[in-house]
Design an enzyme around this catalytic site. Structure first.
Site, short mmCIF file in Angstrom:
data_model
loop_
_atom_site.label_atom_id
_atom_site.label_comp_id
_atom_site.label_asym_id
_atom_site.label_seq_id
_atom_site.Cartn_x
_atom_site.Cartn_y
_atom_site.Cartn_z
N ARG A 40 0.84 -1.21 0.00
CA ARG A 40 0.00 0.00 0.00
C ARG A 40 0.86 1.25 0.00
NH1 ARG A 40 -5.57 -0.61 2.84
NH2 ARG A 40 -5.97 -2.81 2.58
N ASP A 58 0.18 -1.55 10.77
CA ASP A 58 -1.22 -1.89 10.99
C ASP A 58 -1.53 -1.53 12.44
OD1 ASP A 58 -3.60 -3.07 11.61
OD2 ASP A 58 -3.13 -5.02 10.72
N ASN A 84 -7.21 10.06 10.84
CA ASN A 84 -8.22 9.62 9.90
C ASN A 84 -8.38 8.10 9.91
OD1 ASN A 84 -9.71 10.12 7.09
ND2 ASN A 84 -8.26 8.45 6.78
N TYR A 156 -19.39 0.50 15.67
CA TYR A 156 -18.77 1.59 14.92
C TYR A 156 -19.25 2.95 15.46
CZ TYR A 156 -17.62 4.69 11.02
OH TYR A 156 -17.13 5.73 10.26
N LYS A 160 -17.07 6.15 17.11
CA LYS A 160 -17.09 7.51 16.58
C LYS A 160 -17.49 8.53 17.65
CE LYS A 160 -14.99 6.53 13.63
NZ LYS A 160 -13.79 7.16 13.06
N VAL A 187 -20.28 8.98 2.58
CA VAL A 187 -19.84 9.14 1.19
C VAL A 187 -19.35 7.81 0.61
CG1 VAL A 187 -19.30 11.59 1.29
CG2 VAL A 187 -17.59 9.95 2.06
N THR A 189 -16.97 5.91 -0.29
CA THR A 189 -15.61 5.39 -0.23
C THR A 189 -15.74 3.88 -0.05
OG1 THR A 189 -15.61 5.62 2.17
CG2 THR A 189 -14.73 7.48 0.89
#
Length: 259
Positions: A40, A58, A84, A156, A160, A187, A189
């Site tokens: 990556r 990771d 992020n 999740y 957040k 969005v 992604t």
């Protein structure tokens, strides 16, 4: 902030992190990116040739979090850090890390905490949250989902909420740093999926703006933003005792104290 800021962005090999890195690099800022592995990282260098560097790791394990902090600190100190890194809300089961933690929580919450604690204070910190934090469970009683029946979407949402608590705690404890949280919207992604209906062209702009802009509106702390405006916020995030309970829990789990 200086015309050229030094910015570190975690989880920047794809999606919003990548878009933010590309934008800031195009604007002439010095950008250090982060990828999970070597392949990556190689792709990332091709996608953002102007990047100053790429750190590897990771961040689902404490060892890797420390290692990423060490690598980043070789490029630092930074003017801004954008936390992020995150994994998504469609995780079908609870995955346990080598440290015995929920992988979703370790990546989404503990990694930003540990990196914040182990890196010299930047002038600005940005933490990626989500509108889904509005439906979170604020109890902090079973953060690792060891007792509850797994629900990926709920797990999740909880992470957040924790990201906003973390941002607001840092804003309180470090008055010399501008620390804010951002909801990029839902969005398209890889994480957001094909059903997402928010504006992808807008999704990465707010974190970049908070990281480097001299606008008066961006030079604030303890804010929650959506498309450069104050976003809809779960009021429990403003509770200092809840913020401090999360910080203390992170300290206990990681063995790393927030300076």
């Amino acid at each position: 902030m200086s015309p050229m800021a030094q910015v570190f962005i975690t989880g920047s090999s794809q999606g919003l992190g990548l878009m933010t890195g590309q934008l800031l690099a195009e604007q002439g800022h010095s950008v250090v990116l982060h990828a999970r592995d070597q392949s990556r990282a190689k792709e990332l260098k091709a996608k953002v040739p102007r990047a100053t560097g790429v750190v590897l790791g990771d961040v689902s394990t404490l060892q890797a979090m420390r290692d990423v902090a060490d690598q980043a600190n070789e490029f630092g100190p930074f003017d801004a850090a954008i936390h992020n890194v995150g994994i998504g809300y469609r995780e079908p089961r609870r995955v346990e890390t080598a440290d015995g933690l929920s992988q979703l929580w370790a990546v989404n919450v503990l990694a930003p905490y540990v990196l914040t604690a182990l890196m010299p204070k930047p002038q600005r910190l940005v933490y990626l949250s989500s509108g889904m934090h509005l439906g979170a469970n604020a109890s902090l009683d079973d953060i690792q989902w060891s007792k509850r029946r797994w629900d990926g979407s709920q797990a999740y949402s909880d992470t957040k909420l924790h990201d906003v608590l973390l941002a607001f705690a840092v804003a309180r404890h470090w008055p010399d740093v501008l620390a804010n949280a951002v909801s990029p919207g839902w969005v398209k992604t890889r994480m957001g999926g094909p059903g997402a209906n928010d504006d992808l062209d807008q999704a990465h702009l707010t974190q970049a703006w908070l990281a480097v802009s001299d606008d008066k509106e961006a030079r604030v702390s303890g804010g929650f933003f959506y498309h450069k405006q104050p976003g809809r916020l779960n009021p429990v995030t403003k509770d200092p005792s809840l913020q401090d309970r999360l910080i203390e829990y992170c300290r206990r789990i990681s063995g790393v104290a927030l300076p």
